[in-house]
Write an enzyme that holds these catalytic residues in place. Structure first.
Site, PDB file in Angstrom:
ATOM      1  N   THR A   1     -17.846 -36.663 -88.779  1.00 33.84           N
ATOM      2  CA  THR A   1     -17.735 -37.735 -87.707  1.00 33.84           C
ATOM      3  C   THR A   1     -19.172 -38.344 -87.928  1.00 33.84           C
ATOM      4  O   THR A   1     -20.273 -37.836 -87.716  1.00 33.84           O
ATOM      5  CB  THR A   1     -17.730 -37.292 -86.372  1.00 33.84           C
ATOM      6  OG1 THR A   1     -16.481 -36.669 -86.202  1.00 33.84           O
ATOM      7  CG2 THR A   1     -17.676 -38.212 -85.124  1.00 33.84           C
TER       8      THR A   1
ATOM      9  N   LYS B   1     -11.883 -41.753 -83.993  1.00 30.66           N
ATOM     10  CA  LYS B   1     -12.613 -40.624 -83.676  1.00 30.66           C
ATOM     11  C   LYS B   1     -13.492 -40.678 -82.428  1.00 30.66           C
ATOM     12  O   LYS B   1     -13.878 -39.924 -81.397  1.00 30.66           O
ATOM     13  CB  LYS B   1     -13.306 -39.915 -84.856  1.00 30.66           C
ATOM     14  CG  LYS B   1     -14.094 -38.614 -84.317  1.00 30.66           C
ATOM     15  CD  LYS B   1     -13.314 -37.455 -83.960  1.00 30.66           C
ATOM     16  CE  LYS B   1     -14.062 -36.130 -83.388  1.00 30.66           C
ATOM     17  NZ  LYS B   1     -14.774 -35.565 -84.504  1.00 30.66           N
TER      18      LYS B   1
ATOM     19  N   LYS C   1     -24.564 -35.993 -80.670  1.00 33.45           N
ATOM     20  CA  LYS C   1     -24.745 -36.729 -82.032  1.00 33.45           C
ATOM     21  C   LYS C   1     -23.577 -37.651 -81.742  1.00 33.45           C
ATOM     22  O   LYS C   1     -23.715 -39.014 -82.208  1.00 33.45           O
ATOM     23  CB  LYS C   1     -24.566 -36.009 -83.335  1.00 33.45           C
ATOM     24  CG  LYS C   1     -24.582 -36.944 -84.401  1.00 33.45           C
ATOM     25  CD  LYS C   1     -23.208 -37.160 -85.018  1.00 33.45           C
ATOM     26  CE  LYS C   1     -22.546 -35.633 -85.581  1.00 33.45           C
ATOM     27  NZ  LYS C   1     -21.199 -35.885 -86.292  1.00 33.45           N
TER      28      LYS C   1
END
Length: 301
Positions: free
Chosen positions: A99, A174, A242
């Protein structure tokens, strides 16, 4: 792609190792690499080949899968001095399942295309449980024909596999997923802390609400862990944070207000400040517990 397509796999962490194992079990010859070589021990014992570098993986593979922590890590293993691009051959496909930044994904895809290499961005959802069981949700950006060629390999790792558009679309999708995931996490945490403060039986509360409109994957899978004090990571706080950072960066660029996600980012900061960044992402509940002065644990209300 042909049944005997050679697969390379880079990144053998909590997610990557079981994903690579599922590819091996599906009958594909696989070559693996990880910065920490010891993480490849089980795969090597099961029949995977070990490479000396990402470039070495590429030389031995038709499709190279990467799943590493963040944007700079992908750039390093794909385009760095010993990166995939230096061992690649024309027609090879890179499938990045990390990701990372959607904009960086498009830049990487363009650089690979200049070298005759196609790329799919195919981030996943489903946590370590989905990685182990091969039931991940995989959202894929890239050319339709390249997606079709790689679909049999993706099916070894995932149950719901969706082509969502060109390069970058997988990463944007995502980030949508992560907005909803952390929102569900906060809702679960607030509900459990509220129940604990009210002196309720937390196991019965979970049983009562999980099957109704309040039910979610997060509540069913992480709720029981919270009330029993199990904060082992399926997905670590620092990696969740993150992802939230990537969401907020993209939202800022597009001028999209995400007040709830921004609040969750700050609550995770409180968890990180206590040195708990390697606990599971459901440790978000601890920030609320500290504020409420109660632990949402069985027999500790």
């Amino acid at each position: 792609m042909a049944e005997r397509t050679r697969v390379g796999f880079i990144g053998l962490g909590i997610m990557g190792a079981p994903m690579a194992m599922n590819i091996l079990k599906a009958g594909y010859p696989i070559t693996v690499w990880n910065r920490t070589a010891s993480k490849g021990k089980e795969l090597r014992e099961a029949g995977a080949a070990w490479a000396d570098s990402p470039a070495d993986v590429a030389r031995r593979s038709d499709v190279v899968i990467t799943i590493v922590s963040d944007t700079p890590d992908v750039e390093e293993v794909v385009l760095g001095p010993e990166g995939v691009v230096h061992g690649a051959h024309e027609g090879m496909v890179v499938v990045d399942m990390s990701t990372i930044s959607p904009h960086a994904t498009r830049r990487i895809a363009e650089k690979l295309r200049e070298a005759g290499i196609e790329m799919l961005d195919a981030p996943v959802s489903g946590g370590d449980v989905g990685a182990q069981k091969g039931t991940l949700s995989i959202m894929v950006g890239g050319k339709e024909d390249v997606f079709r060629r790689c679909l049999p390999i993706l099916r070894a790792m995932g149950k719901r596999i969706t082509h969502v558009g060109p390069n970058g679309a997988g990463q944007f999708t995502k980030l949508v997923n992560q907005i909803i995931v952390v929102g569900n996490t906060l809702a679960m945490a607030e509900g459990l802390v509220f129940a604990a403060k009210a002196g309720l039986d937390l196991e019965r509360v979970l049983e009562a609400v999980s099957a109704g409109a309040a039910g979610s994957w997060m509540l069913s899978n992480r709720g029981p862990q919270i009330i029993h004090g199990d904060f082992r990571p399926g997905f670590m706080v620092k990696l969740q944070q993150k992802d939230v950072r990537l969401v907020l960066e993209a939202a800022r660029e597009m001028e999209v207000p995400l007040p709830g996600t921004a609040l969750i980012h700050q609550l995770y900061h409180a968890v990180e400040a206590r040195g708990l960044d390697e606990e599971g992402n459901h440790a978000l509940v601890k920030a609320l517990e500290w504020l409420a002065g109660v632990e949402a644990r069985v027999n500790k209300q």
